[in-house]
Design a protein around this motif. Structure first.
Motif, PDB file in Angstrom:
ATOM      1  N   THR A 111     -34.974  44.198   5.455  1.00 60.21           N
ATOM      2  CA  THR A 111     -34.400  43.260   4.653  1.00 60.21           C
ATOM      3  C   THR A 111     -35.414  42.022   4.440  1.00 60.21           C
ATOM      4  O   THR A 111     -36.032  41.768   5.587  1.00 60.21           O
ATOM      5  CB  THR A 111     -33.105  42.662   5.043  1.00 60.21           C
ATOM      6  N   SER A 112     -35.420  41.494   3.178  1.00 63.22           N
ATOM      7  CA  SER A 112     -36.507  40.573   3.084  1.00 63.22           C
ATOM      8  C   SER A 112     -36.038  39.372   3.671  1.00 63.22           C
ATOM      9  O   SER A 112     -34.712  38.940   3.425  1.00 63.22           O
ATOM     10  CB  SER A 112     -37.056  40.159   1.667  1.00 63.22           C
ATOM     11  N   PRO A 113     -36.828  38.229   4.105  1.00 60.81           N
ATOM     12  CA  PRO A 113     -36.181  36.966   4.306  1.00 60.81           C
ATOM     13  C   PRO A 113     -35.769  36.203   3.289  1.00 60.81           C
ATOM     14  O   PRO A 113     -35.920  36.549   2.157  1.00 60.81           O
ATOM     15  CB  PRO A 113     -37.666  36.279   4.979  1.00 60.81           C
ATOM     16  N   SER A 114     -34.915  35.398   3.544  1.00 56.87           N
ATOM     17  CA  SER A 114     -34.019  34.737   2.293  1.00 56.87           C
ATOM     18  C   SER A 114     -35.248  33.745   1.691  1.00 56.87           C
ATOM     19  O   SER A 114     -36.017  33.058   2.192  1.00 56.87           O
ATOM     20  CB  SER A 114     -33.089  33.531   3.286  1.00 56.87           C
ATOM     21  N   LYS A 115     -34.630  33.497   0.430  1.00 59.23           N
ATOM     22  CA  LYS A 115     -35.748  32.691  -0.475  1.00 59.23           C
ATOM     23  C   LYS A 115     -35.609  31.250  -0.210  1.00 59.23           C
ATOM     24  O   LYS A 115     -36.268  30.481  -0.894  1.00 59.23           O
ATOM     25  CB  LYS A 115     -35.621  33.434  -1.843  1.00 59.23           C
TER      26      LYS A 115
ATOM     27  N   GLU B  21     -45.535  28.561   7.351  1.00 58.67           N
ATOM     28  CA  GLU B  21     -46.133  29.615   7.945  1.00 58.67           C
ATOM     29  C   GLU B  21     -45.214  30.872   7.222  1.00 58.67           C
ATOM     30  O   GLU B  21     -44.021  30.711   7.380  1.00 58.67           O
ATOM     31  CB  GLU B  21     -46.196  29.744   9.110  1.00 58.67           C
ATOM     32  N   GLY B  22     -45.922  31.904   6.660  1.00 55.39           N
ATOM     33  CA  GLY B  22     -45.143  33.014   6.132  1.00 55.39           C
ATOM     34  C   GLY B  22     -44.441  32.857   4.658  1.00 55.39           C
ATOM     35  O   GLY B  22     -43.704  33.757   4.374  1.00 55.39           O
ATOM     36  N   ARG B  23     -44.817  31.697   3.958  1.00 58.39           N
ATOM     37  CA  ARG B  23     -44.100  31.477   3.007  1.00 58.39           C
ATOM     38  C   ARG B  23     -45.180  31.295   1.611  1.00 58.39           C
ATOM     39  O   ARG B  23     -46.245  30.943   1.963  1.00 58.39           O
ATOM     40  CB  ARG B  23     -43.457  30.021   2.795  1.00 58.39           C
ATOM     41  N   SER B  24     -44.864  31.659   0.446  1.00 59.98           N
ATOM     42  CA  SER B  24     -45.737  31.364  -0.685  1.00 59.98           C
ATOM     43  C   SER B  24     -45.501  30.246  -1.386  1.00 59.98           C
ATOM     44  O   SER B  24     -45.289  30.231  -2.648  1.00 59.98           O
ATOM     45  CB  SER B  24     -45.765  32.569  -1.533  1.00 59.98           C
ATOM     46  N   VAL B  25     -45.447  28.805  -0.639  1.00 60.90           N
ATOM     47  CA  VAL B  25     -45.031  27.756  -1.009  1.00 60.90           C
ATOM     48  C   VAL B  25     -46.050  26.637  -0.534  1.00 60.90           C
ATOM     49  O   VAL B  25     -46.448  26.837   0.428  1.00 60.90           O
ATOM     50  CB  VAL B  25     -43.555  27.511  -1.031  1.00 60.90           C
ATOM     51  N   ALA B  26     -46.396  25.965  -1.577  1.00 61.09           N
ATOM     52  CA  ALA B  26     -46.900  24.663  -0.994  1.00 61.09           C
ATOM     53  C   ALA B  26     -46.135  23.381  -1.264  1.00 61.09           C
ATOM     54  O   ALA B  26     -45.522  23.307  -2.539  1.00 61.09           O
ATOM     55  CB  ALA B  26     -48.514  24.603  -1.792  1.00 61.09           C
TER      56      ALA B  26
ATOM     57  N   GLN C 152     -35.274  21.635   1.689  1.00 61.23           N
ATOM     58  CA  GLN C 152     -35.025  22.764   1.705  1.00 61.23           C
ATOM     59  C   GLN C 152     -35.603  23.323   0.398  1.00 61.23           C
ATOM     60  O   GLN C 152     -35.378  22.656  -0.787  1.00 61.23           O
ATOM     61  CB  GLN C 152     -33.186  23.182   1.528  1.00 61.23           C
ATOM     62  N   VAL C 153     -36.434  24.577   0.435  1.00 62.76           N
ATOM     63  CA  VAL C 153     -37.261  25.029  -0.684  1.00 62.76           C
ATOM     64  C   VAL C 153     -36.541  26.307  -1.147  1.00 62.76           C
ATOM     65  O   VAL C 153     -36.107  27.136  -0.426  1.00 62.76           O
ATOM     66  CB  VAL C 153     -38.668  25.417  -0.344  1.00 62.76           C
ATOM     67  N   ASP C 154     -36.293  26.465  -2.631  1.00 63.57           N
ATOM     68  CA  ASP C 154     -35.425  27.898  -2.931  1.00 63.57           C
ATOM     69  C   ASP C 154     -36.756  28.583  -3.795  1.00 63.57           C
ATOM     70  O   ASP C 154     -36.935  28.057  -4.943  1.00 63.57           O
ATOM     71  CB  ASP C 154     -34.230  27.576  -3.922  1.00 63.57           C
ATOM     72  N   GLU C 155     -37.427  29.503  -3.373  1.00 57.66           N
ATOM     73  CA  GLU C 155     -38.423  30.317  -3.851  1.00 57.66           C
ATOM     74  C   GLU C 155     -37.921  30.831  -5.288  1.00 57.66           C
ATOM     75  O   GLU C 155     -38.746  31.250  -6.069  1.00 57.66           O
ATOM     76  CB  GLU C 155     -39.091  31.173  -3.141  1.00 57.66           C
ATOM     77  N   GLU C 156     -36.633  31.085  -5.311  1.00 55.97           N
ATOM     78  CA  GLU C 156     -36.323  31.574  -6.661  1.00 55.97           C
ATOM     79  C   GLU C 156     -35.591  30.858  -7.743  1.00 55.97           C
ATOM     80  O   GLU C 156     -35.292  31.284  -8.783  1.00 55.97           O
ATOM     81  CB  GLU C 156     -35.021  32.643  -6.329  1.00 55.97           C
ATOM     82  N   ASP C 157     -35.829  29.506  -7.314  1.00 53.77           N
ATOM     83  CA  ASP C 157     -35.089  28.448  -8.476  1.00 53.77           C
ATOM     84  C   ASP C 157     -36.382  27.581  -8.834  1.00 53.77           C
ATOM     85  O   ASP C 157     -36.886  26.690  -7.984  1.00 53.77           O
ATOM     86  CB  ASP C 157     -34.031  27.754  -7.809  1.00 53.77           C
ATOM     87  N   GLN C 158     -36.837  27.870 -10.204  1.00 53.43           N
ATOM     88  CA  GLN C 158     -37.818  27.142 -10.558  1.00 53.43           C
ATOM     89  C   GLN C 158     -37.384  25.870 -11.428  1.00 53.43           C
ATOM     90  O   GLN C 158     -36.253  25.941 -11.937  1.00 53.43           O
ATOM     91  CB  GLN C 158     -38.680  27.804 -11.780  1.00 53.43           C
TER      92      GLN C 158
END
Ligand code: FES
Length: 159
Positions: free
Chosen positions: A52-56, A75-80, A146-152
């Protein structure tokens, strides 16, 4: 022990098993074992073979010493995540060309795969990336973000 014809055998000394019966029983045992192992394999089939992938959505605490305008990459995230006088904001570090993870630089971001460059606000300054890095939804609760990688969100959205 062999018995002579007409001699009575002890019940503790059974007749030897004929070779044909022994081979037949061995084949039956092997077939039963094969069936058992194949059923065990079938029972394992429905189990998903992927992780399972980690939560976004994830929480991030910005270091107090984070300089204004400098990227903080959890760490481990594609977010700045950035902090400046206008607020805090998050930008995806997934390249819009083919999906490599871009690296923060002093000028913005640089993609190690094909050399695209982005300004600190994610705008493309050098191709081949076709569009800007997306800004991501970030919310704050009790000093934690809190960052949501799926919500632009629209570029320039800061909290
Ligand atoms: S994946 Fe980034 S430039 Fe190609």
């Amino acid at each position: 022990m062999t018995t002579k014809p007409g001699e009575k055998r002890s019940r503790f000394d059974p007749d030897p098993m004929p070779r044909r019966d022994f081979l037949g029983l061995s084949a039956l045992g092997a077939a039963a074992a094969a069936l058992l192992f194949s059923m065990f394999g079938m029972l394992r089939l429905p189990k998903a073979a992927v992780l399972t992938s980690p939560s976004k959505k994830f929480n991030v605490s910005l270091p107090d010493t984070l300089p204004e305008g400098e990227a903080f990459v959890p760490e481990g995230r594609s977010v700045a995540v950035f902090k400046d006088t206008a607020g805090v904001f998050a930008i995806s570090t997934t390249c819009t060309h083919l999906g490599c993870v871009v690296k923060p630089t002093t000028q913005g971001f640089e993609c190690p795969c094909h050399g695209s460059r982005f300004a600190k606000d994610g705008v493309v300054t050098k191709g081949p990336a076709p569009k800007a890095l997306p800004w991501l939804k970030i919310t704050e609760s009790g000093g934690t973000y809190q960052v949501d990688e799926e919500d632009q969100v629209a570029p320039g959205t800061k909290i």
